[in-house]
Scaffold this motif. Structure first.
Motif, PDB file in Angstrom:
ATOM      1  N   LYS A 169       0.718  -1.213   0.002  1.00 24.12           N
ATOM      2  CA  LYS A 169      -0.059  -0.052  -0.012  1.00 24.12           C
ATOM      3  C   LYS A 169       0.911   1.168   0.155  1.00 24.12           C
ATOM      4  N   LYS A 170       1.817   1.269   0.929  1.00 22.72           N
ATOM      5  CA  LYS A 170       2.893   2.437   0.757  1.00 22.72           C
ATOM      6  C   LYS A 170       3.531   2.760  -0.431  1.00 22.72           C
ATOM      7  N   ILE A 171       3.616   1.542  -1.270  1.00 23.19           N
ATOM      8  CA  ILE A 171       4.421   1.699  -2.574  1.00 23.19           C
ATOM      9  C   ILE A 171       3.309   2.607  -3.639  1.00 23.19           C
ATOM     10  N   GLY A 172       2.135   2.167  -3.430  1.00 23.51           N
ATOM     11  CA  GLY A 172       1.044   2.881  -4.209  1.00 23.51           C
ATOM     12  C   GLY A 172       0.931   4.439  -3.741  1.00 23.51           C
ATOM     13  N   GLU A 173       0.997   4.397  -2.300  1.00 14.72           N
ATOM     14  CA  GLU A 173       0.735   5.864  -1.754  1.00 14.72           C
ATOM     15  C   GLU A 173       1.832   6.794  -2.118  1.00 14.72           C
ATOM     16  N   SER A 174       3.145   6.110  -1.970  1.00 11.75           N
ATOM     17  CA  SER A 174       4.351   7.116  -2.430  1.00 11.75           C
ATOM     18  C   SER A 174       4.391   7.445  -3.878  1.00 11.75           C
ATOM     19  N   THR A 175       3.898   6.548  -4.695  1.00  7.99           N
ATOM     20  CA  THR A 175       3.975   6.914  -6.078  1.00  7.99           C
ATOM     21  C   THR A 175       2.773   8.021  -6.504  1.00  7.99           C
ATOM     22  N   ARG A 176       1.704   7.912  -5.784  1.00  8.65           N
ATOM     23  CA  ARG A 176       0.905   8.958  -6.013  1.00  8.65           C
ATOM     24  C   ARG A 176       1.222  10.143  -5.526  1.00  8.65           C
ATOM     25  N   ILE A 177       1.970  10.501  -4.202  1.00  9.46           N
ATOM     26  CA  ILE A 177       2.554  11.370  -3.863  1.00  9.46           C
ATOM     27  C   ILE A 177       3.632  12.168  -4.809  1.00  9.46           C
TER      28      ILE A 177
END
Length: 351
Positions: free
Chosen positions: A74-82
Motif C-alpha cells: 500500500k505504501k508503494i502505491g501511496e508514495s507513487t501517487r505523492i
C-alpha cells in the motif's frame, strides 16, 4: 533511561542502542527467510502475513528474497501517487495534462500462474511485477494502467520482454498526445529509444494498418492468434478518436520522417510535441546515464528524476523537487541505517 510506548524500558543512550541492536546483514536473516520460503513457516520476521517475496537485483552479490507485507505494498502505491503529485505541481497550471492526454509508463507484468512461489503459495519475483501477482490492492494495480497508453492486463499476456516493449511503444507512438514518458531505470529508458530507432519501420507499418502482423517480434514470440487479433482491435480503437485510418497514415509518416533524422537530438520531443516531461532515475549511481537520456529529450523537454525512489525492499523516498536529485525519506516504509561517510569502508561501522 527512556520508556517505550508499551511501558518497557528503552535505551539510555545511542551507544547503548548500538550495543544492543548491532548492525546486521542479509545473512543474519537468510535462515529465517529460507524457512519461510521453503518450509512455509510464518510469524518469523513479521506477525503480519507475507504477501510477496521481492527478489533483489543481485548488484551486491547473490540474489536476495525480501518478504513484503500488504502494508508495504500500500505504501508503494501511496508514495507513487505523492511523487506524481509533487512532479505535476512543479509545473505551471497551463502546462498540466488535460484529461484526454495519455502517459507512457513502461509496464512490467506477467500472468499470476507464471510466478514462482514459496511452499505455501506466496509469489516470488521482482518488485516491478508485484502488482501482477495478486489483486488484493486494486487501487495499486489501476495506478499503472489509468491514462497509460496500454493496460497492465494486456502486458501480462506478453512474457517476452522485447516483444512487450515493442507493443507498448507502438501504442505510445500511435498516440500523438501523451504528456509524459517514463521508465524506472535509465538503461531501460535508453533501450526504449533505441528500439524506436531500430524498429521504426515495423512500428510505422503496425500503426498504418492497425495490424501487428508487420512486427517480427510479435510474429515470432506470440503464438495466440486471438490475442494478436485483440491487439489489432485495441490499436484501431485507440486511433479512431484521432481520425482513424487517415490519422494513422499521417502519424506513421511523421514517425518515419523523424526517425530518419539520424543522430539528431530531442527525438522524444519531435515524436510527441505535447510532452511535458520525461523521467527516469537519473540521480546518484545512475547519473552516468543522464547525458545520454538528456540527448534523447533535447533542450525543450524537461528531464526529471522519478517521483518515487523504490528499491527491492520497498519505497525509500519521494522526490523533493523536479529541480533536484534529493528525496524526502519515507521512514515508515523500510528500515534505514545512517552511516558516517568516513566510516563507510569499515566492516562493522557504527550507525
Amino acid at each position: 533511561m527512556h520508556h517505550t510506548a508499551s511501558g518497557d524500558e528503552g535505551y539510555a543512550s545511542i551507544n547503548e542502542f548500538r550495543e544492543k541492536v548491532p548492525l546486521t546483514t542479509y545473512e543474519d536473516y537468510r535462515a529465517y527467510i529460507d524457512r519461510m520460503v521453503f518450509d512455509g513457516e510464518r510469524n518469523l520476521l513479521s506477525s503480519e502475513d507475507i504477501v510477496y517475496f521481492s527478489t533483489s537485483s543481485g548488484t551486491t552479490g547473490k540474489m536476495k528474497l525480501l518478504p513484503l507485507v500488504a502494508e508495504t505494498m500500500k505504501k508503494i502505491g501511496e508514495s507513487t501517487r505523492i511523487g506524481t503529485a509533487i512532479t505535476r505541481r512543479s509545473f505551471p497550471p497551463s502546462s498540466l495534462p488535460v484529461p484526454e492526454q495519455r502517459t507512457f509508463n513502461l509496464l512490467s507484468g506477467k500472468k499470476t500462474e507464471m510466478f514462482q512461489r514459496s511452499k505455501d503459495g506466496i509469489p516470488i519475483g521482482p518488485l516491478s511485477q508485484s502488482f501482477s501477482a495478486f489483486s488484493s490492492i486494486p487501487r495499486n494495480r489501476s495506478l499503472f494502467s489509468t491514462n497509460n497508453t496500454v493496460t497492465l492486463d494486456m502486458i501480462e499476456e506478453i512474457p517476452d520482454f522485447e516483444t512487450s516493449v515493442f507493443v507498448q511503444l507502438v501504442f505510445a507512438l500511435a498516440t500523438s498526445n501523451i504528456c509524459s514518458y517514463s521508465t524506472a531505470l535509465p538503461p531501460v529508458f535508453i533501450h526504449t529509444v533505441k528500439m524506436i530507432e531500430n524498429y521504426f519501420d515495423e512500428m510505422s507499418l503496425c500503426i498504418s494498418y492497425a495490424n501487428f502482423a508487420h512486427s517480427s517480434l510479435v510474429q515470432n514470440n506470440i503464438s495466440d492468434s486471438e490475442f494478436i487479433a485483440s491487439l489489432n482491435r485495441t490499436l484501431n480503437e485507440a486511433t479512431v478518436k484521432y481520425g482513424g485510418e487517415v490519422y494513422r497514415l499521417e502519424r506513421a509518416k511523421h514517425i518515419r520522417n523523424e526517425c530518419l533524422k539520424k543522430d539528431a537530438a530531442g527525438i522524444l520531443h519531435r515524436l510527441w510535441p505535447n510532452l511535458i516531461y520525461a523521467s527516469a532515475a537519473i540521480g546518484s549511481t545512475f547519473s552516468m546515464y543522464k547525458k545520454e537520456v538528456q540527448f534523447y529529450c533535447g533542450e525543450r523537454l524537461p528531464l526529471i528524476n522519478m517521483g518515487v525512489y523504490i528499491s527491492s525492499e520497498g519505497p525509500l523516498g519521494v522526490l523533493a523537487s523536479i529541480h533536484t536529485d534529493e528525496y524526502f525519506l519515507l521512514p515508515t516504509c523500510v528500515f534505514f541505517e545512517f552511516i558516517k561517510e568516513e566510516d563507510v569502508e569499515q566492516v562493522r561501522c557504527p550507525s
